[in-house]
Scaffold this active site. Structure first.
Site, PDB file in Angstrom:
ATOM      1  N   GLU A   1       0.831  -1.217   0.000  1.00 21.89           N
ATOM      2  CA  GLU A   1       0.000   0.000   0.000  1.00 21.89           C
ATOM      3  C   GLU A   1       0.863   1.263   0.000  1.00 21.89           C
ATOM      4  O   GLU A   1       0.646   2.171  -0.806  1.00 21.89           O
ATOM      5  CB  GLU A   1      -0.922   0.022   1.227  1.00 21.89           C
ATOM      6  CG  GLU A   1      -1.917  -1.117   1.302  1.00 21.89           C
ATOM      7  CD  GLU A   1      -2.932  -1.123   0.162  1.00 21.89           C
ATOM      8  OE1 GLU A   1      -3.010  -0.124  -0.583  1.00 21.89           O
ATOM      9  OE2 GLU A   1      -3.638  -2.137   0.002  1.00 21.89           O
TER      10      GLU A   1
ATOM     11  N   ASN B   1       1.360   3.845  -3.177  1.00 27.70           N
ATOM     12  CA  ASN B   1       1.013   5.261  -3.033  1.00 27.70           C
ATOM     13  C   ASN B   1       2.171   6.168  -3.442  1.00 27.70           C
ATOM     14  O   ASN B   1       1.965   7.168  -4.136  1.00 27.70           O
ATOM     15  CB  ASN B   1       0.632   5.559  -1.581  1.00 27.70           C
ATOM     16  CG  ASN B   1      -0.792   5.142  -1.269  1.00 27.70           C
ATOM     17  OD1 ASN B   1      -1.533   4.722  -2.156  1.00 27.70           O
ATOM     18  ND2 ASN B   1      -1.167   5.245  -0.009  1.00 27.70           N
TER      19      ASN B   1
ATOM     20  N   ARG C   1      -9.422   3.382  -8.169  1.00 22.28           N
ATOM     21  CA  ARG C   1      -8.817   3.152  -6.852  1.00 22.28           C
ATOM     22  C   ARG C   1      -9.887   3.143  -5.768  1.00 22.28           C
ATOM     23  O   ARG C   1     -10.898   3.813  -5.876  1.00 22.28           O
ATOM     24  CB  ARG C   1      -7.761   4.221  -6.569  1.00 22.28           C
ATOM     25  CG  ARG C   1      -6.716   4.289  -7.687  1.00 22.28           C
ATOM     26  CD  ARG C   1      -5.323   4.555  -7.204  1.00 22.28           C
ATOM     27  NE  ARG C   1      -4.950   3.806  -6.046  1.00 22.28           N
ATOM     28  CZ  ARG C   1      -4.399   2.586  -6.082  1.00 22.28           C
ATOM     29  NH1 ARG C   1      -4.203   1.971  -7.210  1.00 22.28           N
ATOM     30  NH2 ARG C   1      -4.060   1.996  -4.959  1.00 22.28           N
TER      31      ARG C   1
END
Ligand SMILES: Nc1ncnc2c1ncn2[C@@H]1O[C@H](COP(=O)(O)OP(=O)(O)O)[C@@H](O)[C@H]1O
Ligand SMILES: [Mg+2]
Lengths: 149, 112
Positions: A48, A52, A111
């Protein structure tokens, strides 16, 4: 005895490095003898944060992403993993808002906005340090071998 | 180096066999490919097959949620089967079980 070991990797912010980053971190974390489930949690959180950095931190192309991890065994015998993911990208103007479930600035609607929620759900503690125009550092810790988790 | 999706159409149902590692990198083509398939065939149901999937993150959830919304807009539905431990925990954390039905096998997903 207090023991600390650490590692650091710097890589190009390319999407094929998402898997690389989480696998390397998981291999490093395995020296703390985590369960399979704990390792999966760490992989997810790293995935994650690194994703990002790559897609949000560097929207106009690649920059570098740094992943650091520290494995610590405290005096009391607690096993603590700390992972830091750092980019020098565009930064986050409002961190609190960014961390709200389902919040996303991605335009194409592909997303989920659940990245930060997952980091918080699968690690014990998540801290985000970000400055617009300078970049973002996400620091996550997890105690390995906790009975109640 | 990239895992690919395998699509299987059964009447108006589209089965999508998900890759081993379902992250942002491996999700990139799915939207385009399903849109293409859905415009060519009249699909009323999507079934995601997680049998081979060891790892999924929130990028995978984004894919699921958006296909789900797309299907619901046309009155269709989206379900899944074959979810292992990691996928199950991720789906649960994302609240997916409230939106999509879980099945253990392809047969169960198709024929109830
Ligand atoms: N490293 C980063 N650099 C810039 N913005 C970021 C970074 N990480 C997260 N963000 C911002 O926080 C939002 C929420 O992140 P997240 O919860 O992972 O959801 P998603 O990735 O699905 O958008 C992103 O849409 C983005 O605006
Ligand atoms: Mg994210």
């Amino acid at each position: 005895m207090n023991r600390k070991e650490k590692m650091k990797i710097t890589m190009d912010g390319l999407s094929q490095n998402e898997e690389f980053a989480r696998v390397v971190t998981a291999v490093f974390a395995s020296r703390l003898n985590p369960t399979v489930e704990e390792l999966e949690d760490v992989k997810l959180a790293v995935s994650e944060a690194v994703t990002n950095a790559i897609i949000h931190g560097y929207p106009d192309g690649a920059g570098e992403v740094e992943v650091c991890a520290e494995a610590e065994i405290t005096e009391a015998g607690e096993r603590i993993l700390t992972v830091t993911v750092h980019d020098t990208g565009i930064g986050i103007p409002d961190v609190e808002q960014a961390m709200e479930p389902a919040f996303t600035t991605a335009p194409k609607g592909e997303r989920s906005g659940l990245g930060f929620l997952f980091m918080k759900a699968f690690m014990d503690h998540v801290a985000v340090d970000s400055k617009v125009g300078e970049g973002t550092t996400v620091t996550m810790t997890k105690q390995i071998g906790r009975q109640d988790k | 180096m990239q895992d690919t999706f395998i699509y299987e159409a059964k009447g108006q149902t589209l089965i999508i066999h998900m890759p081993k590692e379902l992250d942002h990198h491996n999700c990139r083509d799915l939207r385009y490919e399903t849109d293409l398939l859905m415009s060519e065939c009249y699909i009323t149901r999507i079934i995601f097959d997680f049998t081979k999937t060891d790892f999924m993150d929130s990028s995978g959830v984004g894919i699921l949620l958006n296909r789900y919304k797309q299907m619901r807009l046309g009155g269709g539905r989206a379900d899944y089967y074959g979810a292992g431990a990691q996928v199950t925990r991720v789906l649960k954390t994302a609240g997916i079980p409230a939106l999509m039905s879980r099945y253990e096998s392809k047969e169960e997903a198709l024929y109830g």
